[in-house]
Design a protein around this motif. Structure first.
Motif, PDB file in Angstrom:
ATOM      1  N   LEU A  77      38.628  35.681 117.610  1.00  0.00           N
ATOM      2  CA  LEU A  77      37.485  35.121 117.965  1.00  0.00           C
ATOM      3  C   LEU A  77      37.318  35.319 119.751  1.00  0.00           C
ATOM      4  N   TYR A  78      36.203  35.723 120.141  1.00  0.00           N
ATOM      5  CA  TYR A  78      36.068  36.465 121.536  1.00  0.00           C
ATOM      6  C   TYR A  78      35.109  35.426 122.144  1.00  0.00           C
ATOM      7  N   ASP A  79      35.339  34.887 123.352  1.00  0.00           N
ATOM      8  CA  ASP A  79      34.072  34.485 124.358  1.00  0.00           C
ATOM      9  C   ASP A  79      33.164  35.233 124.722  1.00  0.00           C
ATOM     10  N   PHE A  80      31.848  34.971 124.579  1.00  0.00           N
ATOM     11  CA  PHE A  80      30.881  35.624 125.159  1.00  0.00           C
ATOM     12  C   PHE A  80      29.948  34.563 125.931  1.00  0.00           C
ATOM     13  N   GLY A  81      29.870  34.717 127.204  1.00  0.00           N
ATOM     14  CA  GLY A  81      28.969  33.826 128.066  1.00  0.00           C
ATOM     15  C   GLY A  81      27.802  34.336 128.533  1.00  0.00           C
ATOM     16  N   ILE A  82      26.595  33.631 128.182  1.00  0.00           N
ATOM     17  CA  ILE A  82      25.239  34.043 128.373  1.00  0.00           C
ATOM     18  C   ILE A  82      24.434  33.306 129.389  1.00  0.00           C
ATOM     19  N   SER A  83      23.846  34.074 130.083  1.00  0.00           N
ATOM     20  CA  SER A  83      22.987  32.969 131.371  1.00  0.00           C
ATOM     21  C   SER A  83      21.864  33.927 131.270  1.00  0.00           C
ATOM     22  N   THR A  84      20.763  33.104 132.165  1.00  0.00           N
ATOM     23  CA  THR A  84      19.461  33.711 132.456  1.00  0.00           C
ATOM     24  C   THR A  84      19.252  33.689 133.792  1.00  0.00           C
ATOM     25  N   TYR A  85      18.910  35.089 134.246  1.00  0.00           N
ATOM     26  CA  TYR A  85      18.185  35.354 135.737  1.00  0.00           C
ATOM     27  C   TYR A  85      16.849  36.100 135.771  1.00  0.00           C
ATOM     28  N   GLY A  86      15.956  35.015 135.940  1.00  0.00           N
ATOM     29  CA  GLY A  86      14.700  35.676 135.665  1.00  0.00           C
ATOM     30  C   GLY A  86      14.341  36.361 134.419  1.00  0.00           C
ATOM     31  N   LYS A 145      18.974  38.628 130.979  1.00  0.00           N
ATOM     32  CA  LYS A 145      20.028  37.796 130.168  1.00  0.00           C
ATOM     33  C   LYS A 145      21.441  38.573 130.452  1.00  0.00           C
ATOM     34  N   ILE A 146      22.227  37.735 131.227  1.00  0.00           N
ATOM     35  CA  ILE A 146      23.550  38.300 131.583  1.00  0.00           C
ATOM     36  C   ILE A 146      24.444  37.851 130.642  1.00  0.00           C
ATOM     37  N   ILE A 147      25.263  38.836 130.307  1.00  0.00           N
ATOM     38  CA  ILE A 147      26.391  38.761 129.289  1.00  0.00           C
ATOM     39  C   ILE A 147      27.627  38.948 130.024  1.00  0.00           C
ATOM     40  N   GLN A 148      28.513  37.756 130.149  1.00  0.00           N
ATOM     41  CA  GLN A 148      29.956  38.035 130.434  1.00  0.00           C
ATOM     42  C   GLN A 148      30.773  37.972 129.340  1.00  0.00           C
ATOM     43  N   VAL A 149      31.291  39.234 129.181  1.00  0.00           N
ATOM     44  CA  VAL A 149      32.489  39.789 127.941  1.00  0.00           C
ATOM     45  C   VAL A 149      33.651  39.247 128.245  1.00  0.00           C
ATOM     46  N   LEU A 185      16.703  41.639 139.254  1.00  0.00           N
ATOM     47  CA  LEU A 185      18.106  40.902 139.282  1.00  0.00           C
ATOM     48  C   LEU A 185      19.121  41.370 140.637  1.00  0.00           C
ATOM     49  N   GLU A 186      19.764  40.293 141.300  1.00  0.00           N
ATOM     50  CA  GLU A 186      20.468  40.606 142.410  1.00  0.00           C
ATOM     51  C   GLU A 186      21.935  40.227 141.852  1.00  0.00           C
ATOM     52  N   ILE A 187      22.764  41.384 141.838  1.00  0.00           N
ATOM     53  CA  ILE A 187      23.945  41.434 141.277  1.00  0.00           C
ATOM     54  C   ILE A 187      24.979  40.333 142.125  1.00  0.00           C
ATOM     55  N   SER A 188      24.779  40.391 143.260  1.00  0.00           N
ATOM     56  CA  SER A 188      25.501  39.616 143.967  1.00  0.00           C
ATOM     57  C   SER A 188      25.560  37.993 143.865  1.00  0.00           C
ATOM     58  N   LYS A 189      24.470  37.847 143.208  1.00  0.00           N
ATOM     59  CA  LYS A 189      24.242  36.204 142.929  1.00  0.00           C
ATOM     60  C   LYS A 189      24.665  35.912 141.446  1.00  0.00           C
ATOM     61  N   ILE A 190      25.543  36.891 140.596  1.00  0.00           N
ATOM     62  CA  ILE A 190      25.802  36.372 139.301  1.00  0.00           C
ATOM     63  C   ILE A 190      27.185  35.594 139.515  1.00  0.00           C
ATOM     64  N   ASN A 191      27.845  35.214 140.401  1.00  0.00           N
ATOM     65  CA  ASN A 191      28.889  34.436 140.406  1.00  0.00           C
ATOM     66  C   ASN A 191      28.583  33.261 140.459  1.00  0.00           C
ATOM     67  N   ASP A 192      27.164  32.861 140.887  1.00  0.00           N
ATOM     68  CA  ASP A 192      26.674  31.692 141.018  1.00  0.00           C
ATOM     69  C   ASP A 192      25.821  30.988 139.806  1.00  0.00           C
TER      70      ASP A 192
END
Length: 257
Positions: free
Chosen positions: A119-128, A131-135, A238-245
């Motif tokens: 089992l692996y965790d995949f995070g999904i978020s929306t920015y405009g 869709k941002i996927i954190q692996v 997409l502003e990459i600098s803001k993905i941490n938020d």
């Protein structure tokens, strides 16, 4: 019979104390010389020990750093070690849906089904429109880099993303951040190309990316600009600098990779 009287030399009694003093001084000098020798030996030993410890600590420190060096030289190209656990890894997809992303990850995870699944965790978020996927940190180099191209699918589907771009952020050194995507000039779709933050361009031949630390190959044959890539993504919203938020919804997906 004559008795011979031996005349002993007359001893100057005033000299006796001086002789004693000389003997005492000589004894003290020998003791000081001995102590000084011991002191010098101790100092040299301490210096040698400290140099040895420092050398070992420096070697240990260097071994703990992110390693960026060629493990194999191919003409002027260099294969680089990539340690996945030293990165926070993302996939940026534009104009698609969360359901499509999850469906494609699950399908990809079912490949190579003869191995034990994890089992692996995949995070999904929306920015405009993105869709941002954190692996998952434990996902292999092979699976992560192949997933970027996998989202383009194998059949017509209106939810296929307009863009699918990988971004790996090094947790220690920004110079080792890199961004990549499929080579648009490669019709087979089996090669990724990208660039490090320090300007080094590279390619990844995806079918052979199964080594633990990958087969990312730095080359002078490709000229990419990290700045231009970031600006392009920024112009697409997409502003990459803001993905941490961002807040990510976590999905546990079974994979055979």
């Amino acid at each position: 019979m004559y008795l011979e009287i031996l005349c002993l030399p007359k001893i100057n009694l005033n000299l006796v104390p001086n002789l004693a003093k000389r003997r005492k001084v000589r004894g003290n000098f020998k003791k000081m010389k001995y102590k000084l020798t011991i002191f010098i030996i101790v100092i040299i030993s301490l210096i040698a020990y400290n140099l040895f410890i420092r050398k070992n600590e420096d070697s240990k420190f260097e071994s703990e750093q992110i390693v960026y060096f060629p493990i194999k030289q191919i003409n002027k190209d260099s294969i680089i070690n990539i340690y996945s656990k030293d990165y926070v890894r993302y996939i940026f997809t534009k104009n698609t849906t969360e359901n499509y992303i999850l469906k494609m990850i699950e399908e990809y995870g079912e490949l190579n089904g003869e191995e034990d699944a994890k089992l692996y965790d995949f995070g999904i978020s929306t920015y405009g429109d993105w869709k941002i996927i954190q692996v998952d940190k434990n996902l292999s180099f092979y699976a992560y880099h192949n997933l970027v191209g996998w989202f383009f699918g194998y059949e017509e589907n209106p939810e296929i993303p307009e863009f699918s771009i990988g971004f790996a952020k090094n947790i220690e050194n920004v110079n080792y951040d890199y961004i990549f995507h499929l080579d648009p000039e490669n019709e087979r779709g089996d090669t990724g190309i990208g660039v490090f933050d320090n300007g080094k361009s590279f390619f990844i031949y995806l079918p052979d990316a199964y080594e633990e630390n990958g087969n990312l190959t730095v080359t002078d044959k490709i000229k990419l600009s990290k700045t231009e890539k970031i600006e392009f993504i920024s112009n697409e919203g997409l502003e990459i600098s803001k993905i941490n938020d961002l807040n990510f919804s976590i999905h546990k997906i079974k994979m055979y990779h």
